[in-house]
Scaffold this motif. Structure first.
Motif, short mmCIF file in Angstrom:
data_model
loop_
_atom_site.label_atom_id
_atom_site.label_comp_id
_atom_site.label_asym_id
_atom_site.label_seq_id
_atom_site.Cartn_x
_atom_site.Cartn_y
_atom_site.Cartn_z
N LYS A 1 -0.80 2.09 -10.73
CA LYS A 1 0.18 1.18 -10.12
C LYS A 1 -0.56 0.14 -9.30
O LYS A 1 -1.38 0.46 -8.45
CB LYS A 1 1.15 1.93 -9.22
N LEU A 2 -0.23 -1.13 -9.59
CA LEU A 2 -0.79 -2.25 -8.83
C LEU A 2 0.18 -2.64 -7.73
O LEU A 2 1.37 -2.85 -7.97
CB LEU A 2 -1.02 -3.45 -9.74
N TYR A 3 -0.34 -2.75 -6.52
CA TYR A 3 0.42 -3.30 -5.41
C TYR A 3 -0.01 -4.75 -5.24
O TYR A 3 -1.21 -5.03 -5.12
CB TYR A 3 0.17 -2.49 -4.14
N LEU B 1 3.83 -8.40 2.79
CA LEU B 1 2.63 -8.28 3.61
C LEU B 1 2.92 -8.45 5.10
O LEU B 1 2.22 -7.88 5.94
CB LEU B 1 1.58 -9.29 3.15
N ARG B 2 3.95 -9.22 5.42
CA ARG B 2 4.29 -9.40 6.83
C ARG B 2 4.84 -8.10 7.43
O ARG B 2 4.48 -7.70 8.53
CB ARG B 2 5.33 -10.52 6.97
N GLU B 3 5.70 -7.43 6.66
CA GLU B 3 6.32 -6.19 7.14
C GLU B 3 5.49 -4.96 6.80
O GLU B 3 5.80 -3.86 7.27
CB GLU B 3 7.73 -6.05 6.54
N LYS B 4 4.48 -5.13 5.94
CA LYS B 4 3.65 -4.00 5.47
C LYS B 4 4.52 -2.92 4.83
O LYS B 4 4.37 -1.72 5.06
CB LYS B 4 2.82 -3.39 6.61
N GLN B 5 5.42 -3.39 3.95
CA GLN B 5 6.35 -2.47 3.28
C GLN B 5 6.42 -2.85 1.80
O GLN B 5 6.42 -4.03 1.45
CB GLN B 5 7.73 -2.57 3.92
N THR B 6 6.49 -1.83 0.93
CA THR B 6 6.61 -2.10 -0.49
C THR B 6 8.07 -2.36 -0.84
O THR B 6 8.98 -2.07 -0.06
CB THR B 6 6.09 -0.93 -1.33
N PRO C 1 -4.78 1.54 4.48
CA PRO C 1 -4.80 1.14 5.89
C PRO C 1 -5.18 -0.32 6.13
O PRO C 1 -4.87 -0.88 7.17
CB PRO C 1 -5.84 2.08 6.51
N ARG C 2 -5.85 -0.94 5.15
CA ARG C 2 -6.19 -2.36 5.28
C ARG C 2 -4.94 -3.23 5.27
O ARG C 2 -4.93 -4.32 5.81
CB ARG C 2 -7.13 -2.78 4.16
N GLY C 3 -3.90 -2.77 4.59
CA GLY C 3 -2.67 -3.53 4.54
C GLY C 3 -2.73 -4.80 3.72
O GLY C 3 -1.85 -5.65 3.82
N ALA C 4 -3.77 -4.95 2.92
CA ALA C 4 -3.96 -6.15 2.11
C ALA C 4 -3.77 -5.83 0.63
O ALA C 4 -3.85 -4.66 0.22
CB ALA C 4 -5.36 -6.73 2.34
N VAL C 5 -3.51 -6.85 -0.15
CA VAL C 5 -3.46 -6.69 -1.60
C VAL C 5 -4.71 -7.33 -2.20
O VAL C 5 -5.32 -8.20 -1.57
CB VAL C 5 -2.18 -7.36 -2.19
N PRO C 6 -5.10 -6.85 -3.39
CA PRO C 6 -4.47 -5.82 -4.20
C PRO C 6 -4.90 -4.41 -3.79
O PRO C 6 -5.92 -4.23 -3.13
CB PRO C 6 -4.99 -6.12 -5.60
N THR D 1 -9.24 -0.39 -3.65
CA THR D 1 -8.93 -1.69 -3.09
C THR D 1 -10.07 -2.66 -3.42
O THR D 1 -11.09 -2.26 -3.98
CB THR D 1 -8.73 -1.62 -1.56
N GLU D 2 -9.87 -3.91 -3.05
CA GLU D 2 -10.80 -5.02 -3.30
C GLU D 2 -10.72 -5.44 -4.77
O GLU D 2 -11.10 -4.72 -5.68
CB GLU D 2 -12.25 -4.68 -2.93
N GLY D 3 -10.23 -6.67 -4.96
CA GLY D 3 -10.01 -7.17 -6.30
C GLY D 3 -11.24 -7.16 -7.19
O GLY D 3 -11.15 -6.84 -8.38
N VAL D 4 -12.39 -7.49 -6.65
CA VAL D 4 -13.62 -7.51 -7.46
C VAL D 4 -13.91 -6.12 -8.02
O VAL D 4 -14.31 -5.98 -9.18
CB VAL D 4 -14.80 -8.04 -6.61
N ALA D 5 -13.70 -5.09 -7.23
CA ALA D 5 -13.90 -3.71 -7.70
C ALA D 5 -12.82 -3.31 -8.70
O ALA D 5 -13.10 -2.70 -9.74
CB ALA D 5 -13.93 -2.75 -6.52
N ILE D 6 -11.56 -3.64 -8.38
CA ILE D 6 -10.45 -3.27 -9.25
C ILE D 6 -10.61 -3.88 -10.63
O ILE D 6 -10.47 -3.20 -11.65
CB ILE D 6 -9.11 -3.71 -8.61
N MET D 7 -10.92 -5.17 -10.69
CA MET D 7 -10.99 -5.85 -11.98
C MET D 7 -12.09 -5.27 -12.87
O MET D 7 -11.89 -5.06 -14.07
CB MET D 7 -11.19 -7.35 -11.77
N GLN D 8 -13.25 -4.98 -12.29
CA GLN D 8 -14.33 -4.41 -13.09
C GLN D 8 -13.99 -2.98 -13.51
O GLN D 8 -14.25 -2.58 -14.66
CB GLN D 8 -15.64 -4.44 -12.30
N TYR D 9 -13.40 -2.21 -12.61
CA TYR D 9 -13.01 -0.83 -12.95
C TYR D 9 -12.01 -0.82 -14.10
O TYR D 9 -12.14 -0.03 -15.05
CB TYR D 9 -12.43 -0.12 -11.73
N VAL D 10 -11.01 -1.67 -14.02
CA VAL D 10 -9.97 -1.70 -15.06
C VAL D 10 -10.59 -2.02 -16.41
O VAL D 10 -10.34 -1.33 -17.41
CB VAL D 10 -8.86 -2.72 -14.70
N MET D 11 -11.39 -3.06 -16.48
CA MET D 11 -11.98 -3.43 -17.77
C MET D 11 -12.96 -2.38 -18.27
O MET D 11 -12.96 -2.04 -19.45
CB MET D 11 -12.67 -4.79 -17.65
#
Length: 201
Positions: free
Chosen positions: A2-4, A32-37, A48-53, A64-74
């Motif tokens: 699941k991607l947030y 992101l303002r309310e930190k709620q999905t 706990p970072r409260g940031a996307v993705p 977390t961290e887009g650079v890590a996520i993108m490489q992991y996914v591929m």
């Protein structure tokens, strides 16, 4: 998985790569303002970072961290689609990803905080200098950032340069980047991710 995500935020790059990989996943919007999905969950309990993705993996871990996520996914969904670890090709991909993350993305970031006057002009000049490095790199006729093949670095650059127009930043000074953006925008994965985030009709 699941991607947030937040629509149009840097998480769009991960969304594009999930589509590109053809992997089964779900996606949930985050306020992101309310930190709620969107389903009402406390996003800070997810990361706990409260940031996307953030990418919730099937085994229960959260990446977390887009650079890590993108490489992991591929790497996990389409082994061999990216250059192998330890090769110059992989180093070039990481070079491009890190440049977009640390030099381009982070140069856009202060502009979201309402800079005005001389401070805004200075930040835009710095952004232009960062983008000129990419414009010059594309002068050799390569189709994408690292060469002939589309990679997560292209998804990331496309995502952050989408922020230029709403900020009043003129990309027309970078015709090669604009041409690259047009090629990326035509990809079905990009159109699917943008439609899913409500960015395309």
């Amino acid at each position: 998985m699941k991607l947030y995500y937040s629509p149009g935020a840097c998480s769009l790059a991960s969304h594009i790569v999930l589509e590109e990989a053809g992997v089964a996943y779900s996606a949930e919007k985050v306020n992101l303002r309310e930190k709620q999905t969107e389903s009402g969950a406390d996003y800070l309990a997810i990361t706990p970072r409260g940031a996307v993705p953030a990418l919730a993996l099937d085994g229960g871990e959260v990446l977390t961290e887009g650079v890590a996520i993108m490489q992991y996914v591929m790497d996990s969904a389409k082994p061999g689609a990216l250059p192998a670890a330890g090769t110059l090709g992989r180093a070039r991909l990481q070079e491009a990803l890190n440049y977009v993350a640390t030099e381009v993305h982070k140069t856009y970031s202060p502009l979201f905080r309402g800079l005005e006057g001389a401070a805004k002009e200075a930040q835009l000049a710095l952004l232009d200098a960062r983008l000129k490095v990419i414009e010059d790199r594309l002068a050799d006729g390569r189709a994408f950032l690292t060469g002939a093949a589309f990679t997560p670095a292209d998804a990331y650059l496309f995502t952050v340069t989408n922020w230029s127009r709403p900020m009043g930043h003129d990309l027309s000074r970078f015709p090669r980047i604009e041409a690259l953006r047009a090629r990326i925008a035509e990809r079905p994965s990009v159109q699917a991710a943008m439609k899913a985030e409500g960015l395309l009709k």
